[in-house]
Design an enzyme around this catalytic site. Structure first.
Site, PDB file in Angstrom:
ATOM      1  N   HIS A 271       0.825  -1.219   0.000  1.00 30.91           N
ATOM      2  CA  HIS A 271       0.000   0.000   0.000  1.00 30.91           C
ATOM      3  C   HIS A 271       0.850   1.256   0.000  1.00 30.91           C
ATOM      4  CE1 HIS A 271       0.080   1.001   4.424  1.00 30.91           C
ATOM      5  NE2 HIS A 271       0.069  -0.304   4.624  1.00 30.91           N
ATOM      6  N   ASP A 283       5.636   1.104   7.489  1.00 31.07           N
ATOM      7  CA  ASP A 283       4.229   0.796   7.185  1.00 31.07           C
ATOM      8  C   ASP A 283       3.651   1.847   6.244  1.00 31.07           C
ATOM      9  OD1 ASP A 283       1.667  -0.196   7.209  1.00 31.07           O
ATOM     10  OD2 ASP A 283       1.195   0.542   9.214  1.00 31.07           O
ATOM     11  N   GLU A 317      -5.215   2.110   2.105  1.00 30.96           N
ATOM     12  CA  GLU A 317      -5.254   0.889   2.926  1.00 30.96           C
ATOM     13  C   GLU A 317      -5.541   1.225   4.373  1.00 30.96           C
ATOM     14  OE1 GLU A 317      -3.406  -2.336   5.504  1.00 30.96           O
ATOM     15  OE2 GLU A 317      -3.071  -0.171   5.438  1.00 30.96           O
ATOM     16  N   ASP A 346       3.345  -6.057   3.360  1.00 27.23           N
ATOM     17  CA  ASP A 346       2.947  -4.938   4.218  1.00 27.23           C
ATOM     18  C   ASP A 346       3.759  -5.001   5.508  1.00 27.23           C
ATOM     19  OD1 ASP A 346       1.695  -2.902   5.562  1.00 27.23           O
ATOM     20  OD2 ASP A 346      -0.320  -3.760   5.452  1.00 27.23           O
ATOM     21  N   HIS A 446       2.450   3.241  13.419  1.00 25.89           N
ATOM     22  CA  HIS A 446       1.448   4.304  13.318  1.00 25.89           C
ATOM     23  C   HIS A 446       1.808   5.543  14.144  1.00 25.89           C
ATOM     24  CE1 HIS A 446      -2.024   1.539  11.779  1.00 25.89           C
ATOM     25  NE2 HIS A 446      -1.047   1.730  10.893  1.00 25.89           N
TER      26      HIS A 446
END
Length: 507
Positions: A271, A283, A317, A346, A446
């Site tokens: 992604h 990520d 995504e 991923d 994240h």
């Protein structure tokens, strides 16, 4: 300072791990297979060059590459430009999605009987697609003793609910959207969905569609305390959210090799977006960079590419696997039937990594979505590659958390590898793989610190080689996955929907 702290925490020696020491080597071939060439062509140096460029794009465009924002638009242009330079004719597939952003931190506070203000991010979170609002009203628990079906999952749970109150609902039993819909139908002015017992942290989830009222998710400790107070007497809460819900455009980027059968396609995906909080260089800049470098080198295999390889860079995504789902939904059945399999890459560079291989045959019993026949053969291909290098692997469940989901729901075999996300490394895994037990596989998952240095170079190089080797294997033959011919596929029942949608839980 952050880099030094991270290296100390995980016992890693990023600075001492050089590109030369971690250079790619050709993979030994499992018995009966020709030696792989592609791992020796796709170098860590080239992959890291792409990661560095993705970092520069994020730094110059608000610190992220999130769908609907400038950093992602430039990322899409970069991917397309690199593919053109490599001789491809990339297709930029635009699509519209529900963009959501929290503009300012939310407020959750008890105003009576005991004034108390809770801390966003620690005591509670704002659910994705929550609306904006500033509500101060009495709070009413909804079926607080519910078990099994869960609190707020049925309209009957709201019998006698006072219109205009704040609904206190425990997580579990159904999607957050079902709870919110029932609460709104009963007249709730705001919704508070608190965490399950034994689950740490506040609720971080998605409502899957935009709402007009505030919806927040506190920890179990906060939620259960509020329920007890409300049961003992009047409780007044303030729930304030400031969010943006609007339609925006983002894109997939698709490119096919010129060689190979166009009726037996190997789709290889990663992604192209990050979360808003950071640049997403692991990520999934790690997957994006690996695919770009692979696309640039695969042509050197010549006639070994007997099946067309389709490089796919999925958009949005992190907003709920939207790009890959849009792509699969947009294909006529005749085109879907030409897809032999999907490989998903991923998060390949996690600092505290484990070599996870998607469990295509569900030997672990942990899958909550059905993997079509042939997925086990893909799993075996990755395991065989790592075993040929005397490298251990662990199974990773198919749980709907990444872009393979659209393919397996459509009946297309899928597989892939990842290095781990927010999960905690066990002592047994630390003994096998090194790193630090009791810490996340990626402590910057994240977060703003998911930057260029958020990488274990040795592990990343191993993942790059595996991705290249298995891509080459299936580019040459898909015999073990689909008999190298097109077989009729039947999609699993839609009732097996995943509990996860990209970065957010859906229930």
């Amino acid at each position: 300072m952050r880099k030094a702290a991270l290296a100390s925490l995980l016992g890693l020696t990023l600075a001492a791990t050089t590109l030369a020491a971690a250079g790619a080597q050709a993979a030994p071939a499992p018995s009966g297979q020709a030696a792989s060439r592609l791992p020796g062509l796709v170098t860590l140096k080239d992959v890291r060059h792409h990661q560095l460029n993705l970092q520069k794009i994020a730094d110059a465009n608000g610190g992220n590459r999130a769908a609907g924002l400038a950093g992602n638009k430039i990322t899409v242009k970069y991917i397309a430009d690199q593919l053109k330079r490599a001789g491809y004719t990339p297709q930029v597939q635009d699509f519209t999605f529900d963009f959501w952003q929290e503009k300012t931190p939310a407020t959750l506070a008890e105003t009576a009987p005991t004034p108390k203000t809770f801390t966003p991010g620690t005591d509670f979170g704002t659910l994705q697609y929550s609306g904006s609002g500033d509500v101060t009203a009495a709070a009413t628990p909804v079926d607080p003793g519910a078990t099994g079906a869960g609190s707020g999952c049925e309209a009957a749970d709201f019998a006698g609910f006072p219109k205009g109150h704040v609904a206190l609902i425990q997580r579990g039993g159904c999607f957050f959207s079902v709870k919110a819909d029932n609460a709104i139908a009963a007249g709730a002015a705001a919704v508070v969905i608190y965490q399950l017992p034994g689950t740490p942290g506040p609720v971080a989830g998605t409502l899957t569609k935009p709402y007009a009222i505030p919806v927040v998710g506190p920890t179990n400790a906060v939620g259960t305390d509020l329920v007890k107070q409300a049961q003992a007497g009047p409780l007044t809460l303030r729930v304030k959210t400031d969010t943006l819900n609007e339609k925006r455009q983002t894109s997939n980027v698709i490119a096919n090799t010129k060689r190979g059968r166009a009726d037996n396609v190997v789709v290889v995906g990663a992604h192209n977006d990050s979360v808003v909080a950071g640049p997403g260089i692991n990520d999934d800049g790690s997957g994006t960079a690996t695919l770009l470098a692979t696309a640039q080198q695969i042509g050197k295999l010549g006639a070994k590419v007997r099946n067309q390889v389709r490089f796919a860079f999925w958009g949005a995504e992190e907003e709920g696997l939207l790009g890959s789902q849009h792509y699969v939904d947009s294909l006529p059945k005749a085109e879907l039937d030409k897809i032999a399999l999907n490989l998903n890459f991923d998060m390949l560079a996690s600092p505290n990594f484990v070599r996870f291989v998607y469990d295509g045959d569900n030997s672990s019993g942990q899958n909550n979505v059905e993997a079509p026949a042939g997925s086990g053969a893909i799993e075996k291909a990755f395991n065989d590659h790592f075993a040929s290098r005397k490298l251990a692997t662990d199974p990773a469940p198919f749980n709907g958390r990444s872009d393979y989901n659209a393919f397996i729901v459509a009946g297309i075999p899928a597989g892939g590898i990842d290095a781990g996300a927010e999960g905690i490394k066990t002592p047994a895994q630390a003994a096998t793989y090194g790193g630090t037990a009791g810490q996340p596989y990626d402590p910057c998952y994240h977060l703003a610190c998911d930057r260029y240095d958020n990488v274990n170079l040795k592990g990343y190089d191993q993942f790059i080689d595996a991705a290249a080797a298995v891509t080459e294997l299936f580019a040459n033959s898909t015999l073990t996955v689909n008999g190298n011919e097109l077989a009729k596929r039947h999609a699993p029942a839609r009732g097996t929907a995943p509990r996860q949608a990209g970065q957010y839980a859906a229930e």
